[in-house]
Design a protein around this motif. Structure first.
Motif, short mmCIF file in Angstrom:
data_model
loop_
_atom_site.label_atom_id
_atom_site.label_comp_id
_atom_site.label_asym_id
_atom_site.label_seq_id
_atom_site.Cartn_x
_atom_site.Cartn_y
_atom_site.Cartn_z
N ALA A 51 0.83 -1.20 0.00
CA ALA A 51 0.00 0.00 0.00
C ALA A 51 0.87 1.26 0.00
CB ALA A 51 -0.92 -0.02 1.22
N GLY B 135 0.69 3.77 -3.06
CA GLY B 135 0.26 5.13 -2.78
C GLY B 135 1.31 6.14 -3.18
N VAL C 123 -4.13 8.01 1.59
CA VAL C 123 -3.72 6.65 1.96
C VAL C 123 -2.34 6.67 2.62
CG1 VAL C 123 -3.03 4.40 1.03
CG2 VAL C 123 -5.13 5.51 0.22
N VAL D 246 -1.22 4.99 6.08
CA VAL D 246 -0.36 3.81 5.99
C VAL D 246 1.01 4.06 6.60
CG1 VAL D 246 0.82 2.26 4.38
CG2 VAL D 246 -1.58 2.88 4.00
#
Length: 275
Positions: free
Chosen positions: A35, A39, A58, A62
């Motif tokens: 992720a 991202g 995000v 994250v």
């Protein structure tokens, strides 16, 4: 979300991650890395504003989670053996070196001992025993223990003393505990009033001072003095605090035994007077 709530949430998440099974932690770490990579790539390369905004959002979620997971993985990989190594190095090297340095420069900075020997190492435990040889006295060596149990620091001294006043008829010893609230009572104690400088300095530095006395067959009294401080957090990761407490132990030992000698509380001084 305020700082306190954020800290509490981070701590709870951290504890949950630490207790997860290893496969779950690995999967979570892999998911976060994917992720994070996706991202970051979208935030840098996407031509669509909405996509870039979503990617940045995000990343804001994250990235902190990745840090928490990384810390949790680090804790899972850290064993008590590594902590033992830090404790051992502090006691057997840092503290021992400060005591040896005090002996070496005893003329420049008054220190009553000429030599310090470590009699017992940690052996995986939290304390060591030192034996210090007097510089200009023929008294028996002084015995000092230094203990460091991650968040507790303690210096313990065991020394035979002469009791400067007649003992009570029942032989009871006035054991005492000094802290900030009871410091003034030190001057009422027949022995501890002679060590008032050490007690006052220690208490003002945050130590609690306990003194226990046991009569001996030869007419002396065995004094067990404890200078103990409980810290709010461990100091093994701070070279500044390690240096501070090691030096504090050396200063405490020097001042304490100088006061004992100057007050003629040591048995040899007593015998010399009688001789």
């Amino acid at each position: 979300m305020d700082d306190a709530s954020a800290t509490s949430t981070g701590s709870n998440l951290h504890e949950i991650i630490v207790t997860l099974p290893r496969p779950a932690v690995i999967a979570l770490a892999a998911l976060l890395l994917v992720a994070l990579g996706a991202g970051g790539w979208l935030a840098l390369t996407s031509q669509v504003d909405n996509v870039r905004d979503v990617a940045k959002s995000v990343l804001l979620v994250v990235l902190p989670m990745t840090v928490v997971v990384a810390a949790a993985i680090g804790i899972r990989r850290t064993s008590t053996t590594q902590v033992d190594q830090l404790v051992t190095a502090f006691l057997e090297e840092t503290v021992a070196s400060r005591l040896a340095l005090a002996c070496q420069h005893r003329r420049a900075h008054p220190f009553p001992f000429s030599r310090c020997d470590m009699v017992t190492g940690t052996h995986g435990r939290s304390y060591v025993e030192f034996r210090l040889t007097w510089d200009e006295r023929a008294d028996e060596p002084a015995r000092v223990w230094v203990k460091m149990n991650v968040i507790n620091f303690e210096v313990v001294v065991e020394q035979r003393l002469r009791w400067p006043v007649p003992l009570a008829a029942d032989g009871a010893m006035p054991n005492v505990l000094f802290d900030r609230d009871s410091l003034d009572t030190v001057f009422a104690h027949p022995v501890m009033r002679h060590l008032a400088m050490t007690v006052q300095g220690s208490v003002e530095e945050g130590y609690k001072v306990r003194a226990l006395f046991t009569p001996q067959a030869d007419g002396t009294v065995l004094a067990r003095l404890s200078f103990r401080q409980k810290l709010r957090e461990h100091f093994l990761a701070s070279p500044f605090l390690k240096r501070y407490y090691a030096e504090d132990a050396a200063i405490l030992v020097g001042v304490l035994f100088r006061e004992m000698a100057e007050s003629q509380l040591l048995p040899m001084a007593h015998l010399n007077e009688e001789g």
